[in-house]
Scaffold this active site. Structure first.
Site, PDB file in Angstrom:
ATOM      1  N   ASP A  78       1.059  -1.418   0.113  1.00  0.00           N
ATOM      2  CA  ASP A  78      -0.139   0.203  -0.343  1.00  0.00           C
ATOM      3  C   ASP A  78       0.878   1.265  -0.088  1.00  0.00           C
ATOM      4  O   ASP A  78       1.773   0.951   0.873  1.00  0.00           O
ATOM      5  CB  ASP A  78      -1.075  -0.033   1.172  1.00  0.00           C
ATOM      6  N   HIS A  79       0.552   2.419  -0.398  1.00  0.00           N
ATOM      7  CA  HIS A  79       1.277   3.695  -1.290  1.00  0.00           C
ATOM      8  C   HIS A  79       2.723   3.323  -1.296  1.00  0.00           C
ATOM      9  O   HIS A  79       3.249   3.485  -0.372  1.00  0.00           O
ATOM     10  CB  HIS A  79       0.583   4.326   0.289  1.00  0.00           C
ATOM     11  N   ASP A 115       2.158   4.345  -5.871  1.00  0.00           N
ATOM     12  CA  ASP A 115       2.142   6.360  -5.135  1.00  0.00           C
ATOM     13  C   ASP A 115       2.926   7.027  -5.612  1.00  0.00           C
ATOM     14  O   ASP A 115       3.431   7.547  -5.123  1.00  0.00           O
ATOM     15  CB  ASP A 115       1.720   5.818  -4.068  1.00  0.00           C
ATOM     16  N   ASN A 161     -10.194   0.723   2.348  1.00  0.00           N
ATOM     17  CA  ASN A 161      -9.259   0.095   2.943  1.00  0.00           C
ATOM     18  C   ASN A 161      -9.177   1.036   4.681  1.00  0.00           C
ATOM     19  O   ASN A 161     -10.097   2.216   4.402  1.00  0.00           O
ATOM     20  CB  ASN A 161      -7.962   1.190   1.812  1.00  0.00           C
TER      21      ASN A 161
END
Length: 293
Positions: free
Chosen positions: A83-84, A105, A227
């Site tokens: 994530d990210h 990201d 999320n």
């Protein structure tokens, strides 16, 4: 059970108009709690490891390998997602380690650089069978980046998806990262328009600040991947504070971490059921365009 592809969880949820739950792992205990919740409910779950989490642990491999092992040993349908991720090398490390889903990201970059960076990494990941999520602009909340009132433009989002060939897109519709109160109100009309315009699933970041009923309405309008991190972290920390306050002499960390792990498992169980409770959808038709057309 073998690791489940993120695409299969997200696509099935999108078709059924329920939420594809994506909960963040902070350490092994939260990963265990989240897997327990998926097993209790029988609802598929995406376990997410953020770049911030990787930096906290010092490297990608130890926690990622542990999370992959938990997923593979579980009886539940579990996917693992990065994530990210802003660091290209971490994308490469994660995919090489066996993760098959990543959020690239580059949202802090100017639009043209975001497109170029995201497209290049998406092509690299797709060659290796990995699912790619991205973000157009910044959803907000961290370090004061844009106000919660900012919104994703549907036409710009469509151009971005076509240019980058990503599999899912995080959009700005009124949520904000790291909210500690669940008070956000989302732009359901915009969600419906984005659902109609875009050929890929929509992702809601900053969902910790969104109340249950608002999450259900957002899913009915067209949001798919949901999320959640800060809310579950708060549950974990709150349990530890309560246990230590009740017994100031306690020194064995297992005796206060164990109830915190169970508290997260219970709240994650509840959230999984919330996200999978269908709500009557507005009259919105899924876009017929395809990303690779």
């Amino acid at each position: 059970m073998p690791l489940v592809p993120t695409a299969s969880i997200v696509d099935a949820a999108r078709a059924a108009r329920v939420g594809a739950a994506a909960f963040n792992v902070i350490h092994l205990e939260t990963a265990e709690a989240l897997v327990t919740a998926a097993e209790r409910t029988g609802i598929p779950l995406i376990l997410q490891i953020s770049e911030n989490c990787i930096r906290y642990h010092g490297s990608l491999l130890p926690l990622t390998r542990a999370t992959l092992a938990l997923a593979e040993e579980s009886t539940a349908r579990i996917a693992v997602h990065l994530d990210h991720i802003t660091d290209t090398e971490l994308v490469h490390q994660g995919i090489t380690a066996g993760v098959r889903s990543v959020m690239v990201d580059a949202s802090a970059l100017p639009y043209d650089q975001n497109v170029a960076t995201t497209a290049a990494l998406a092509a690299w990941c797709h060659e290796r069978g990995a699912y790619v999520e991205a973000e157009l602009g910044e959803v907000g909340g961290k370090d004061g980046v844009h106000a919660p009132g900012a919104r994703t433009d549907p036409d710009e989002a469509l151009a971005f998806v076509r240019a980058t060939r990503v599999d899912a897109l995080a959009v700005a519709v009124g949520s904000s990262h790291a909210m500690r109160e669940r008070t956000a109100e989302l732009d359901k009309d915009l969600i419906a328009e984005l659902r109609t315009t875009l050929p890929v699933p929509l992702v809601l970041h900053g969902s910790s600040g969104v109340p249950d009923d608002e999450l259900r309405r957002a899913i009915a309008a067209g949001m798919t991947k949901i999320n959640i991190s800060t809310h579950l972290v708060s549950v974990f920390t709150g349990s530890i504070r309560h246990t230590l306050a009740s017994d100031p002499a306690l020194v064995d960390s297992r005796k206060y971490v164990k109830p915190a792990r169970e508290a997260v498992a219970q709240e994650a169980t509840r959230l999984l059921e919330v996200l999978n409770t269908p709500v009557a959808a507005p009259d919105v038709q899924t876009a017929k365009a395809t990303v690779r057309s």
